[in-house]
Scaffold this motif. Structure first.
Motif, PDB file in Angstrom:
ATOM      1  N   LEU A 114       0.725  -1.269   0.000  1.00 57.59           N
ATOM      2  CA  LEU A 114       0.000   0.000   0.000  1.00 57.59           C
ATOM      3  C   LEU A 114       0.758   1.328   0.000  1.00 57.59           C
ATOM      4  O   LEU A 114       0.202   2.327  -0.464  1.00 57.59           O
ATOM      5  CB  LEU A 114      -0.951   0.011   1.208  1.00 57.59           C
ATOM      6  N   PRO A 115       1.974   1.451   0.542  1.00 54.08           N
ATOM      7  CA  PRO A 115       2.523   2.805   0.725  1.00 54.08           C
ATOM      8  C   PRO A 115       2.617   3.654  -0.541  1.00 54.08           C
ATOM      9  O   PRO A 115       2.065   4.760  -0.594  1.00 54.08           O
ATOM     10  CB  PRO A 115       3.906   2.550   1.334  1.00 54.08           C
ATOM     11  N   LEU A 116       3.302   3.193  -1.568  1.00 54.19           N
ATOM     12  CA  LEU A 116       3.504   4.021  -2.762  1.00 54.19           C
ATOM     13  C   LEU A 116       2.174   4.362  -3.428  1.00 54.19           C
ATOM     14  O   LEU A 116       1.929   5.512  -3.809  1.00 54.19           O
ATOM     15  CB  LEU A 116       4.435   3.323  -3.759  1.00 54.19           C
ATOM     16  N   THR A 117       1.322   3.361  -3.569  1.00 54.89           N
ATOM     17  CA  THR A 117       0.048   3.611  -4.251  1.00 54.89           C
ATOM     18  C   THR A 117      -0.870   4.497  -3.416  1.00 54.89           C
ATOM     19  O   THR A 117      -1.592   5.335  -3.951  1.00 54.89           O
ATOM     20  CB  THR A 117      -0.659   2.289  -4.590  1.00 54.89           C
ATOM     21  N   SER A 118      -0.835   4.324  -2.083  1.00 58.32           N
ATOM     22  CA  SER A 118      -1.673   5.172  -1.223  1.00 58.32           C
ATOM     23  C   SER A 118      -1.232   6.628  -1.289  1.00 58.32           C
ATOM     24  O   SER A 118      -2.062   7.536  -1.388  1.00 58.32           O
ATOM     25  CB  SER A 118      -1.596   4.691   0.234  1.00 58.32           C
ATOM     26  N   LEU A 119       0.082   6.847  -1.225  1.00 62.52           N
ATOM     27  CA  LEU A 119       0.612   8.215  -1.321  1.00 62.52           C
ATOM     28  C   LEU A 119       0.265   8.836  -2.673  1.00 62.52           C
ATOM     29  O   LEU A 119      -0.171   9.983  -2.752  1.00 62.52           O
ATOM     30  CB  LEU A 119       2.124   8.211  -1.113  1.00 62.52           C
ATOM     31  N   PHE A 256       3.695  13.020  -9.165  1.00 61.96           N
ATOM     32  CA  PHE A 256       4.901  12.204  -9.016  1.00 61.96           C
ATOM     33  C   PHE A 256       5.161  12.087  -7.518  1.00 61.96           C
ATOM     34  O   PHE A 256       5.540  13.068  -6.868  1.00 61.96           O
ATOM     35  CB  PHE A 256       6.075  12.863  -9.737  1.00 61.96           C
ATOM     36  N   MET A 257       4.944  10.915  -6.984  1.00 60.67           N
ATOM     37  CA  MET A 257       4.973  10.729  -5.538  1.00 60.67           C
ATOM     38  C   MET A 257       6.315  11.047  -4.894  1.00 60.67           C
ATOM     39  O   MET A 257       6.395  11.349  -3.714  1.00 60.67           O
ATOM     40  CB  MET A 257       4.570   9.285  -5.228  1.00 60.67           C
ATOM     41  N   PHE A 258       7.397  10.985  -5.672  1.00 61.97           N
ATOM     42  CA  PHE A 258       8.732  11.200  -5.121  1.00 61.97           C
ATOM     43  C   PHE A 258       9.153  12.672  -5.071  1.00 61.97           C
ATOM     44  O   PHE A 258      10.246  12.985  -4.603  1.00 61.97           O
ATOM     45  CB  PHE A 258       9.767  10.407  -5.930  1.00 61.97           C
TER      46      PHE A 258
END
Length: 324
Positions: A114-119, A256-258
């Motif tokens: 979940l972390p990357l997709t949730s963010l 872009f999550m990063f």
């Protein structure tokens, strides 16, 4: 992915936590399109090994001298930082400001999905598009909604807003998955979206989110979206012409999550806050994990298999690996 050297098992020294960094002993990871894109396209600098991977759960083993949010022994989850070594490792260094406390109700593997997709989903909905949360007259179209980001975005939109949610999928299995997650309608993205909207008698969407195939669907998005609507996307179209959106005064947003960690933005700690908020939503039963399949222990062979499957574009939910 036939090249056995594309991903290799290696030994590295355990890093040291300093400043605001945590040293995390990794328990589970998941794979994302970012992983295989970096694997295929990013050259390694000098003789250094590049550790990829941007989704992990684990236990804090060491904290830097400036850490205030966590202590040794805490169970954590995070997506990491694109500019640092990744999560395909037994130990990883990560800044506490982009780490959250793992949902206590989930296993390490369930949480790793979940972390990357949730963010990404949360930032796209609430930071970029700033969707209306209390207006039941508005609707959102989510293109490619059955994948990792879509699976959590549909749930967040369903539980935290009053939006009418229209998802796209092309198989019976993924259509059923989206309805189970809360989509109000599901249309087939293998057909012209405008024809699908007409067929199902759907209103023009106020928001459109494109999670893949943006280049392929661009003309249809322009045709469908409501005047003064908002359009957001996350993929990497080779060409993207923004001009057709002008007549409708559509605002366009790239997520872009990063970005926050890459540029050390002033609001970098928002990712810590978002992850904690999502953990709370999971622990109180509001949303659920999007785990699709467990590919076994974390090693090069299993990661190559996971990458190969992810590249087919047929994944439902997220693929995880657990333990060493």
């Amino acid at each position: 992915m036939e090249d056995v050297n594309s991903l290799q098992d290696i030994e590295l020294n355990t890093p040291k936590a300093t400043g605001r960094d945590l040293l995390v002993a990794i328990k589970a990871i998941s794979v994302n399109p970012a992983d295989y894109k970096v694997r295929a396209g990013m050259p390694v600098e000098g003789d250094d090994w590049k550790v990829i991977g941007w989704d992990a759960t684990g236990i804090v083993k060491e904290v830097g001298e400036d850490v205030s949010l966590f202590k040794v022994g805490d169970e954590v989850w995070y997506a990491g930082d694109f500019t640092r070594q990744g999560s395909y490792a037994e130990y990883q260094i990560v800044d506490e400001r982009i780490v959250g406390k793992k949902p206590s109700s989930l296993s390490y593997a369930e949480a790793a999905a979940l972390p990357l997709t949730s963010l990404t989903a949360y930032e796209l909905l609430f930071d970029r598009l700033q969707v209306a949360t209390d207006d039941a007259s508005k609707s959102i179209l989510v293109i490619g909604a059955a994948g990792g980001v879509g699976s959590i975005l549909v749930q967040l939109a369903k539980k935290l807003t009053k939006l009418n949610i229209i998802g796209t999928a092309s198989r019976e299995e993924t259509t059923a998955w989206l309805k189970d997650l809360g989509a109000d309608a599901v249309i087939n993205h293998r057909h012209k979206l405008s024809e699908e909207f007409e067929k199902h008698n759907l209103p023009a969407p106020d928001y459109v989110v494109s999670l893949n195939g943006t280049e392929q669907h661009a003309d249809e998005i322009v045709k469908l979206i409501k005047p003064q609507g908002k359009f957001g996307f996350i993929d990497d179209p080779k060409t993207f012409n923004i001009m057709p959106f002008k007549l409708k005064s559509v605002s366009t947003h790239w997520e872009f999550m990063f970005t926050r960690s890459m540029f050390q933005t002033e609001d970098m700690i928002e990712q810590h806050n978002i992850l904690n908020k999502v953990a709370e939503l999971i622990d109180n039963g509001t949303i659920k994990t999007t785990l699709g399949e467990n590919f076994g222990v974390i090693n090069a062979e299993n990661l190559r298999k996971a990458h190969a499957f992810l590249e087919t574009g047929k994944a439902k939910g997220k693929m995880v690996l657990e333990g060493f």
